[in-house]
Design an enzyme around this catalytic site. Structure first.
Site: not given
Length: 671
Positions: A153, A308
């Site tokens: 991320e 995710e």
């Protein structure tokens, strides 16, 4: 060359982030057995493991990771091996004072959370090269290794840095971009407010200034930070490509993430992956459907992975609502329907310590196989085994929405006629009718090849080049249909206005001339009429003067009465529409439906409201996903004369099929 993803993962990927370093060794074996029961075939390992891999400088401890990879492989679970670079360890942060990023006030970030590093830090860059090389050399032949998960991320918590190292890098970046200080002065319009520079060293960050920032400088700083962070990814990718050339690499993208230009990044990923966390309070997650379509579009229709999502609830909202029974499964299939070839979770086992210990997981704190969470997890994982033939099937869209990260940055800089404009909200407002109508749509860059699309929507295309405008003209002239929203064609990529009247380089194509804007107050509402029917709008009104375009709808009250709100212009073989305000949802849905039908852009199946339909196309078969978001059963009328195979029930069906509340039909049929 890396292996194609379809060869690396010859199945629908299923699993999640796995953090074995947080658990005792005996738990590792139980985890592997439970993964088998849940249908797990892929996990991400070592995402935040730098401190336990390199325990002090040049002292590596890989034995625990060796054992984990061996155990997982023995149980048929593949590994996305992370490079562990998302958070440098304490010893490194304390030893090298250039590592912490610096905030706008000049204060370095402290160690103790995550992602605290400066992307311009020489020591951080040296450190990632060392650990990535060590990991690649050690595990390049390990049979469990399927893909490399680079960092995690990027930019999530810290996408800007104001350290002296970043300022030096910013100066270098500007010199590479402009070559001469005169070129920079011209680009930034520095004759305004006596902002002229004589030397690169005179340039500072756009922070702590007395009033409005220079928009050209602000835009370039955003571009610079995107490029600096992107360079970190490329450093790791190049090392991995040299040592493990056949192993695909990726990093995980995020929802509505403004700082990083994912169109640029996606070119250097072997597969796009992203983290999807719809909030249950929002209802049907059409905004996340937009992002599924975006992620699929970033690499020209290549399937992506949901890297995710959560089984039950997250830990970082004000109130972390739990997904009701069946919702996780339903929303997971929503991703697969739009092009996901993998469904992964954060996380496998719910943590017992740390900031994310209340974040949901595939295995809850109870460690109970009979828990609702694990039962739903196992059901989905074992169902997905029935869908392996769907893998690599493509969504064939005939409609597209244009999106541009640099345009996003420019629209939302200060000093606009209306400083409450939201580019993403505008994109999603124009996307929702396509979602509600079940019309497949790609999300593409304005410079992309549009020839395959019958209908293109360009919401708030504020900043664009003359070359991009010319491509849109050519697309329309050849028979395409394009729809622009207000505040389009205003400036170039330096934030310089296109002179001669709005919408600048789109004026000829749209057949209109706009001389002024009329922003609306928060409570301000406008009304306009189309074919005798009244609609409302807000936020904005363009004062439109047709130059060949016909009026589709006009305002009916106040000093705007009679002025067009919506226009239509024939251009070559095609048509350009322009909406000069922010209309209510009802109008957009009806108008987009009307234009879509005129251009033979239709859904794969007609169903009632609250039922989501998407179709993927393989080499020999098509796959129809029908998802009932309603709280009641619906009847689905299938195409006459076609026999479908229900991939979950393993039965042939035709005609009409009852679909219970919160359920899904996944049907295959011959092309």
């Amino acid at each position: 060359m890396p292996k194609p993803i379809k060869d690396v993962l010859p199945y629908i990927a299923y699993g999640g982030d796995y953090n074995p370093e947080q658990w005792e060794e005996e738990t590792w074996y139980r985890d592997a057995e439970l993964m088998q029961k849940a249908g797990v075939n892929l996990v991400s390992v070592a995402i935040f493991s730098w401190a336990v891999l390199e325990v002090e400088e040049d002292v590596f401890q890989f034995e625990w990771l060796d054992k984990i990879l061996d155990i997982l492989h023995e149980h048929g679970v593949g590994v996305c091996l992370a490079t562990a670079t998302a958070s440098p360890p304490a010893w490194m942060t304390k030893k090298y004072d250039d590592i912490p990023a610096v905030d706008e006030k000049g204060i370095p970030y402290s160690f103790g959370s995550r992602q605290h590093y400066s992307p311009s830090s020489p020591s951080y860059r040296k450190g990632i090269k060392k650990i990535v090389k060590a990991l690649a050399e050690r595990y390049k032949e390990h049979p469990a290794l399927k893909m490399w998960h680079i960092n995690n991320e990027y930019g999530c918590h810290l996408s800007e840095c104001y350290s002296s190292y970043s300022l030096e890098a910013f100066h270098h970046w500007l010199q590479e971009k402009y070559k001469t200080i005169e070129a920079l002065n011209k680009s930034w319009g520095t004759n305004f407010w006596s902002q002229r520079y004589n030397d690169w060293a005179e340039i500072d960050f756009p922070v702590n200034q007395a009033t409005f920032y220079n928009p050209g400088q602000k835009l370039d700083y955003k571009r610079f930070m995107n490029d600096q962070i992107f360079d970190l990814y490329l450093i790791e990718k190049n090392i991995l490509r040299d040592i493990t050339p056949e192993v695909p690499v990726f990093t995980n993208f995020m929802y509505q993430f403004k700082p990083l230009d994912y169109f640029q990044w996606a070119k250097e990923l072997d597969v796009v992956t992203w983290d999807s966390y719809p909030d249950p309070r929002e209802g049907i997650p059409y905004r996340h459907a937009f992002h599924h379509d975006l992620m699929r579009s970033l690499r020209q229709g290549q399937p992506f992975l949901i890297m995710e999502q959560v089984t039950s609830h997250v830990n970082w909202r004000d109130i972390n609502l739990t997904k009701p029974p069946g919702t996780m499964r339903l929303w997971s299939y929503g991703g697969v329907a739009r092009g996901a070839d993998g469904v992964m979770f954060f996380q496998w086992r719910q943590g017992r310590a740390g900031a994310e210990k209340f974040h949901g997981a595939m295995i809850p704190h109870s460690d109970n196989e009979k828990s609702r969470t694990f039962q739903e997890t196992a059901k989905l994982g074992n169902e997905l085994k029935l869908l392996d033939s769907v893998r690599d099937a493509r969504v064939k869209a005939k409609a597209a929405i244009l999106m541009d990260w640099e345009n996003w940055w420019a629209v939302e800089l200060e000093g606009k006629p209306h400083n409450g404009l939201s580019y993403m909200e505008t994109l999603e407002a124009y996307y929702k009718p396509f979602f509600d109508l079940n019309i497949a749509v790609d999300i593409v860059h304005p410079a992309a090849d549009l020839s395959e699309y019958s209908f293109v929507v360009a919401p708030m295309l504020y900043a664009l080049t003359s070359a991009e405008a010319e491509k849109l003209e050519n697309y329309t002239a050849e028979g395409g249909t394009i729809l622009f929203s207000f505040f389009s064609g205003i400036a170039d990529k330096h934030e310089h206005i296109h002179l001669g009247g709005y919408p600048g380089p789109l004026r000829k194509l749209s057949g209109i001339y706009i001389d002024e804007f009329v922003p609306q107050s928060e409570e301000g509402r406008l009304t306009f009429v189309k074919k005798g029917r009244q609609f409302s709008s807000s936020i904005w009104a363009d004062v439109i003067y047709p130059e060949g375009a016909e009026t589709v709808a006009a305002y009916e009250t106040g000093w705007l009465a009679g002025i067009p709100a919506v226009t239509k212009n024939r251009f070559g073989k095609g048509t350009a529409y322009y909406i000069g305000t922010a209309p209510e949802e009802r109008f957009l849905k009806e108008f987009i439906k009307e234009i879509s039908e005129e251009n033979h852009v239709i859904p794969a199946l007609k169903v009632e409201d609250g039922v989501e339909v998407s179709e993927r196309e393989g080499e020999e078969e098509k796959y129809l996903f029908v998802i009932n978001h309603n709280e009641y059963e619906v009847n689905v009328k299938l195409a006459e004369g076609t026999t479908y195979y229900n991939m979950l029930s393993k039965q042939n069906i035709s005609g009409k099929e009852a679909l219970p509340a919160k359920e899904v039909l996944i049907l295959s049929y011959s092309k």
